[in-house]
Design a protein around this motif. Structure first.
Motif, PDB file in Angstrom:
ATOM      1  N   ASN A   2       7.376  10.187   0.874  1.00 29.85           N
ATOM      2  CA  ASN A   2       7.580   8.981   1.660  1.00 29.85           C
ATOM      3  C   ASN A   2       6.482   8.923   2.732  1.00 29.85           C
ATOM      4  O   ASN A   2       6.600   9.519   3.804  1.00 29.85           O
ATOM      5  N   VAL A   3       5.393   8.235   2.396  1.00 28.06           N
ATOM      6  CA  VAL A   3       4.198   8.244   3.255  1.00 28.06           C
ATOM      7  C   VAL A   3       4.510   7.621   4.621  1.00 28.06           C
ATOM      8  O   VAL A   3       4.098   8.137   5.669  1.00 28.06           O
ATOM      9  N   ALA A   4       5.284   6.513   4.618  1.00 28.58           N
ATOM     10  CA  ALA A   4       5.572   5.779   5.862  1.00 28.58           C
ATOM     11  C   ALA A   4       6.161   6.705   6.933  1.00 28.58           C
ATOM     12  O   ALA A   4       5.846   6.595   8.115  1.00 28.58           O
ATOM     13  N   GLU A   5       7.001   7.641   6.505  1.00 27.59           N
ATOM     14  CA  GLU A   5       7.666   8.554   7.448  1.00 27.59           C
ATOM     15  C   GLU A   5       6.681   9.434   8.203  1.00 27.59           C
ATOM     16  O   GLU A   5       7.006   9.994   9.242  1.00 27.59           O
ATOM     17  N   HIS A   6       5.482   9.557   7.659  1.00 32.86           N
ATOM     18  CA  HIS A   6       4.516  10.483   8.262  1.00 32.86           C
ATOM     19  C   HIS A   6       3.432   9.784   9.083  1.00 32.86           C
ATOM     20  O   HIS A   6       2.509  10.429   9.556  1.00 32.86           O
ATOM     21  N   ILE A   7       3.552   8.450   9.248  1.00 32.92           N
ATOM     22  CA  ILE A   7       2.577   7.730  10.086  1.00 32.92           C
ATOM     23  C   ILE A   7       3.100   7.727  11.522  1.00 32.92           C
ATOM     24  O   ILE A   7       4.135   7.128  11.808  1.00 32.92           O
TER      25      ILE A   7
ATOM     26  N   ILE B 111       0.846  -1.209   0.000  1.00 33.89           N
ATOM     27  CA  ILE B 111       0.000   0.000   0.000  1.00 33.89           C
ATOM     28  C   ILE B 111       0.879   1.256   0.000  1.00 33.89           C
ATOM     29  O   ILE B 111       0.658   2.194  -0.760  1.00 33.89           O
ATOM     30  N   LEU B 112       1.914   1.232   0.849  1.00 28.48           N
ATOM     31  CA  LEU B 112       2.782   2.416   0.955  1.00 28.48           C
ATOM     32  C   LEU B 112       3.493   2.704  -0.366  1.00 28.48           C
ATOM     33  O   LEU B 112       3.566   3.853  -0.804  1.00 28.48           O
ATOM     34  N   THR B 113       3.977   1.620  -1.006  1.00 25.24           N
ATOM     35  CA  THR B 113       4.669   1.817  -2.291  1.00 25.24           C
ATOM     36  C   THR B 113       3.736   2.474  -3.297  1.00 25.24           C
ATOM     37  O   THR B 113       4.101   3.434  -3.986  1.00 25.24           O
ATOM     38  N   ARG B 114       2.510   1.961  -3.349  1.00 24.60           N
ATOM     39  CA  ARG B 114       1.544   2.509  -4.308  1.00 24.60           C
ATOM     40  C   ARG B 114       1.236   3.982  -4.008  1.00 24.60           C
ATOM     41  O   ARG B 114       1.176   4.818  -4.906  1.00 24.60           O
ATOM     42  N   LEU B 115       1.010   4.276  -2.713  1.00 20.06           N
ATOM     43  CA  LEU B 115       0.659   5.660  -2.363  1.00 20.06           C
ATOM     44  C   LEU B 115       1.827   6.599  -2.632  1.00 20.06           C
ATOM     45  O   LEU B 115       1.632   7.743  -3.062  1.00 20.06           O
ATOM     46  N   GLU B 116       3.043   6.087  -2.401  1.00 23.49           N
ATOM     47  CA  GLU B 116       4.212   6.944  -2.638  1.00 23.49           C
ATOM     48  C   GLU B 116       4.361   7.273  -4.124  1.00 23.49           C
ATOM     49  O   GLU B 116       4.756   8.383  -4.481  1.00 23.49           O
ATOM     50  N   GLU B 117       4.009   6.306  -4.970  1.00 23.31           N
ATOM     51  CA  GLU B 117       4.053   6.563  -6.420  1.00 23.31           C
ATOM     52  C   GLU B 117       3.108   7.717  -6.781  1.00 23.31           C
ATOM     53  O   GLU B 117       3.434   8.587  -7.574  1.00 23.31           O
ATOM     54  N   HIS B 118       1.923   7.698  -6.178  1.00 26.06           N
ATOM     55  CA  HIS B 118       0.913   8.710  -6.529  1.00 26.06           C
ATOM     56  C   HIS B 118       1.182  10.062  -5.871  1.00 26.06           C
ATOM     57  O   HIS B 118       0.924  11.100  -6.458  1.00 26.06           O
TER      58      HIS B 118
END
Ligand SMILES: Cc1cc2nc3c(=O)[nH]c(=O)nc-3n(C[C@H](O)[C@H](O)[C@H](O)COP(=O)(O)OP(=O)(O)OC[C@H]3O[C@@H](n4cnc5c(N)ncnc54)[C@H](O)[C@@H]3O)c2cc1C
Length: 493
Positions: free
Chosen positions: A410-415, A399-406
């Motif tokens: 780096n989405v994970a860093e913000h959770i 999920i994170l890889t996909r969201l980061e593409e869009h």
């Protein structure tokens, strides 16, 4: 013998269906007892908070708010004194793998304007025609499927139903939703958007009937809404109403079982015995037969039917605002056909899942700090499939890889905080058999005729409301089921 432990109606299960049924029966003058196994009402419509973040854990899309208002009006109350909501012009933001972004609106002029940035005039005309036809279909035959008890084979011979045969049995309608959509819409992206409406009852667009094209009518013609305070306020305001009206509610009631006792049912729980003239199941019907009635055979008969999807939902506290994320957001998989093969034929977690993000802080600022967002991130999963802790991490990475593409971040860093619900929690906390969100799937073309009805055929004075029985799951249908049960009881006496 009527004693103080005797009720007219005992409702088992305090989700939306149970509360609505209890209010309706109380309003008829019944002495009503609502038995809930958890220490709070709401079932799937739960909420969670952490520090200054708040999430609705279950439903996020609210249509037909008038069905909630109706319960307050029935009791002579002003709905607005209890519960308010705002209409949304924006229905959903769609993100495709090739980078295309597109917002669909329920407001017609905004929809056409947004469509014109991506699609040809011909394609736009196709959408508008589709939405118009969905409305006509709903007004012609919608009420046959959702406003009355399940159609019986005998009902099928009644003249008002026979009159609708050309619509009900049209070739388009006997085909799959996907086949219908491909015929109506020339652009593949639009077909995918309109196929997605099958997931509103946890079904497969490549199998479910084209009749379900009318689901889009609720969202795109009638519109979507957001309750002020969040989805959970639906439950909280109705619980208040139920108590004011004199519904007796008991929490932490477990091991509920019932046996016929003279003209009554004797209901035994961990807390003792009570009696009722009638019972209403507002829990998964498979579990009601199995645990409450002890009827293993009937339960097993229903348990083998194909279930709707379950879900994996992450609740993420984000310490950043993402401007591209609206209230409802869909990140489509690149191969929708394969995704549904994974869900229903292979019964595996899709290798490339469609991701849904609900971000209520987009509208309701207090649901997250000023510089953050409260993400509800969901993928569909097959009913009955457990997710191991290793599996959970793998899906999260995907999920994170996909969201980061869009989102190019780096989405994970913000959770900064995470929780989740999956099949296991849905089964344990809400009592959903196999963790299915909507009971049986509607994949079979005759699914709505085969669904469990609202009145028990086998046992007298037992009724069923809720998302696993007729007319189906989701907030509007669950509220309709409560109304149908109430009317059936009134008719039967
Ligand atoms: C993640 C998720 C997303 C969803 N999204 C949407 C959406 O966007 N829009 C929409 O309209 N719908 C949505 N739905 C579906 C919607 O939430 C349900 O259809 C609806 O809330 C079901 O209400 P219910 O009362 O039938 O069942 P439930 O909410 O499941 O309530 C059943 C209640 O019975 C209790 N119970 C169970 N077993 C027993 C027992 N043996 N004894 C006593 N009590 C028992 C449970 O604790 C629970 O309180 C979603 C559901 C989920 C889980």
């Amino acid at each position: 013998m009527i004693t103080e432990t005797t009720y007219d109606t005992i409702v088992v299960g305090g989700g939306l269906a149970g509360i609505a049924t209890a209010i309706r029966r109380r309003k008829r003058g019944d002495r009503v007892l609502l038995l809930e196994k958890n220490n709070r009402l709401g079932g799937k419509m739960d909420e969670k908070s952490w520090q200054n973040y708040r999430w609705d854990k279950g439903p996020s899309l609210f249509t037909m708010p008038q069905l909630v208002d109706e319960l307050f009006e029935l009791c002579g109350k002003r709905p607005k004194d209890y519960f308010t909501y705002v209409k949304q012009d924006e229905s959903c933001r769609y993100f495709f793998k090739d980078g295309t972004k597109f917002t669909l609106y329920s407001n017609t002029s905004k929809r056409i304007e947004a469509l014109s940035k991506q699609f040809t005039l011909n394609e736009i005309a196709g959408v508008e025609n589709y939405v118009r036809e969905a409305s006509e279909l709903y007004s012609d035959i919608g009420n046959l499927f959702i406003d009355r008890p399940k159609l019986s084979w005998r009902d099928m011979l009644k003249s008002e139903i026979v009159r609708q045969y050309p619509r009900i049995l049209s070739r388009q309608m006997m085909n799959s939703l996907n086949a219908f959509n491909e015929q109506q819409l020339s652009n593949k992206k639009l077909v995918q958007i309109f196929n997605r409406f099958a997931t509103y009852n946890g079904s497969d667009p490549y199998q479910t009937s084209g009749l379900y094209s009318m689901v889009s009518h609720l969202e795109l013609n009638q519109g979507t809404y957001f309750p002020k305070g969040g989805m959970r306020t639906i439950v909280d305001s109705l619980e208040k109403l139920a108590l004011e009206e004199g519904v007796e509610i008991r929490f932490d009631e477990t091991n509920i079982s019932a046996v016929a006792h003279h003209d009554l049912y004797k209901v035994t729980t961990n807390n003792g015995e009570v009696f009722a003239r009638r019972l209403v199941s507002a829990i998964d019907h498979v579990n009601f037969y199995k645990y409450v009635l002890g009827d293993q055979k009937q339960s097993q008969k229903l348990a083998v039917r194909e279930r709707s999807t379950s879900g994996l939902i992450f609740y993420w506290a984000m310490n950043k605002r993402f401007d591209k994320i609206g209230l409802h957001n869909i990140f489509f998989s690149s191969d929708y056909v394969q995704e549904f093969k994974d869900l229903f034929a292979q019964k595996i977690i899709p290798t490339d899942p469609t991701i849904y993000i609900h971000n209520s802080s987009f509208l309701q600022k207090k649901d997250a700090p000023e510089d953050g967002q409260n993400w509800f991130v969901m993928i569909n999963t097959p009913a009955g499939v457990d997710i191991t802790s290793v599996g959970l991490e793998e899906i999260k990475d995907k999920i994170l890889t996909r969201l980061e593409e869009h989102l190019s971040v780096n989405v994970a860093e913000h959770i900064i905080h995470e929780d989740h619900w999956s099949k296991t929690q849905l089964e344990e906390i809400t009592g959903a058999y196999k963790g299915a969100l909507y009971g049986e799937a509607f994949n079979n073309k005759l699914a709505s005729l085969k669904r469990h009805g609202n009145e028990c055929k086998k046992y007298k004075n037992i009724y069923f409301s809720g998302g696993t029985v007729h007319p189906g799951g989701g907030i509007p249908l669950v509220l309709k089921s409560a109304k149908i049960v109430d009317e059936l009881i009134e008719k039967n006496g």
